[in-house]
Write a protein that holds these residues in place. Sequence first.
Motif, short mmCIF file in Angstrom:
data_model
loop_
_atom_site.label_atom_id
_atom_site.label_comp_id
_atom_site.label_asym_id
_atom_site.label_seq_id
_atom_site.Cartn_x
_atom_site.Cartn_y
_atom_site.Cartn_z
N ASP A 74 -6.65 1.22 -7.25
CA ASP A 74 -7.00 2.43 -6.49
C ASP A 74 -7.78 2.04 -5.23
O ASP A 74 -8.89 1.51 -5.33
N ARG B 224 -9.82 3.10 1.74
CA ARG B 224 -9.07 3.67 2.86
C ARG B 224 -9.87 4.73 3.60
O ARG B 224 -9.94 4.75 4.82
N THR C 143 -8.20 4.33 -2.66
CA THR C 143 -8.44 5.59 -1.94
C THR C 143 -9.77 5.57 -1.18
O THR C 143 -9.84 5.90 0.00
N GLU D 167 0.84 -1.20 0.00
CA GLU D 167 0.00 0.00 0.00
C GLU D 167 0.88 1.25 0.00
O GLU D 167 1.73 1.41 0.87
N ARG D 168 0.65 2.12 -1.01
CA ARG D 168 1.47 3.33 -1.11
C ARG D 168 0.63 4.51 -1.55
O ARG D 168 -0.38 4.34 -2.24
N VAL D 169 1.06 5.70 -1.16
CA VAL D 169 0.43 6.90 -1.70
C VAL D 169 1.26 7.34 -2.89
O VAL D 169 2.48 7.52 -2.78
N VAL E 235 -4.24 6.64 -3.17
CA VAL E 235 -3.74 5.49 -2.41
C VAL E 235 -3.90 4.26 -3.28
O VAL E 235 -5.00 3.96 -3.75
#
Length: 576
Positions: A141, A146, A143, A105-107, A117
């Motif tokens: 994706d 999250r 995002t 998991e990375r931004v 995210v």
Amino acid sequence: VTEKAVGESHGGDDATTTASSPDATSLWSDAELLRAVVYGSPLAIYVVGPSGLVELWNPAAERLFGWTADQAIGRRLPIVSDETSAEFDRLLALAFADQPFSDLERVRHRSDGSPVVVAISTVPLRDSKGAIRAVLGVAEDITDRRAAEEALVCQARQDSLTGLFARGYFLEVLEKQLLGDAATAALVMLDLDGFKDVNDRFGHHVGDEILTSFAQRLRSAVGERGDAGRLGGDEFVVLLRGVGENNTAEAGRALLSGIDRPIRAGGREFSIGVSAGIVHCRGSTRVEEVLRRADLALLEAKHSHPGTCRVFDQRMEDAAVERLLLETQLANAVARDEIVLHYQPIIDLATGAMTGVEALVRWEHPRLGLLPPARFVPLAESTGAIVELGLHVLRESCNQLRQWELEYPSAKQMVLSVNLSPRQMREPGLAGDVAAILVEAGVAASRLQLEVTEHMTATDEDEEALVRLGLLGVQLAIDDFGTGYSSLIALRRFPFSTLKIDRSFVAGLSSGWEDRAIIVATLSLSESLGLAVIAEGVETEVQLSMLRSLGCERAQGFLLGRPQPAEAISALLART
Ligand code: C2E
Ligand code: MG
Ligand code: MG
């Protein structure tokens, strides 16, 4: 054959089967299928070569990250920024060393700079000789997922009614504080006095409004100096930071004075008091410990000084431990034969004769010695053990009365008084149990007097219980009269035959006119209502002669005879 198999397959599984079947041509050679999979995929797919340059960039990647294939291909992966560059090189090297990763998991950032995210997975791509030629990247994706998760976490942290920290989250914060810096923190537990009554009388919406206003006030009183939470109901907690051990009491007092004002709710003003308990956290590492201690201090405040903040004291804990211990031991006290009855003579003031005795329970505790009822009857009340204990007292004393009757002629007229507690009155089978005990012991109902206190006549259930007992033929007495709120007139609807004047009035007889006036009024009213009167707690000759001159018929007290074991009463009976 390959064409047909590929054309007929709809799912990826079939395609894989086709690819791995020995006579199928490699998918790499099937340009159309490859394009369909890669370009139709809802997941962003890209391929990165050994030097870190993008070789493939599908439409989903264009949509997700904003860069077109033209912009991305042949460049370094555009979603990697200066800060993430080193990490990217490391991960890429790992993938080329056949150590791919999945769902990392990375931004990352889009072409317009906005964050996204993503969950990234990599797959090493091998040529026909098995050498890793490139790395496939798949990005999803997450995002929204999250954000939803975070909203959930946020919701779980907040008490939905008041917006203060919710119980679980507050405890987490407290635990962190204890493990980090307990030496400068104090825990306050607060409780609104009489909130339940307001809630019952004015409804839940008014109750909720009060809680919300109070929470707001609490939050602003705490400010930056700590965190406030709601444990549930009308119980609030505050973690105060920057409090030295010596300032504990002051910190609690200051907090309370900042919030103790009337509260407006439902168009009215409520002056609801707030009680609090505070404990300094120094030396504590366990959340339960500080909570329990603050709670003990709060209980002490509520019981003996409502509207104040008490500081926890080790003695409170010792007392609580003892209570708990007694509570467990009490459950077996009857079975272990540790319950003892003493009997206090009730004396006819005109003749000096003993007209009866009151049975008073004691507990012969193996370690603590002979305990008076004040030490364990309230405890037994709260656990319900009083029901069994009360029946035991009744049975034992009725058997004793029967014994006296058989042995001593002077005991033939004697009346036995036994105290009933409120909890016993709520037992539906009480009247039946009393009747059975009387029959078993061979004692006439009229020889038994049951004593209840004024506040036990409050509910319809109590009234019903009293009427049933009255119908059995037992006598009923009001104990400790004058300490409750009821008037004699109000009590007339119950089948009482006797009234016992509380010893506090007798104690004040010689010192002032007030207690004397109350006793005079009680005596004259009792007479007109046909109630017999017993004065309690006669300790001096002066009290005795005053009671006599006021026309009081009977009395009990240390002067006339202390509560004593049955054998001592036997000795008295033998002399008359
Ligand atoms: P109570 O029913 O009002 O009992 C009278 C209490 O006053 C007894 O205290 C007695 O020892 C005390 N007393 C008697 N004369 C004097 C005196 O001259 N001066 C002073 N200062 N005190 C005197 P005790 O035995 O400690 O009992 C306290 C209370 O415990 C009783 O008050 C009664 O409410 C309750 N109790 C006692 N036995 C039982 C029981 O078997 N069941 C229930 N439910 N309650 C009981
Ligand atoms: Mg009594
Ligand atoms: Mg009494």
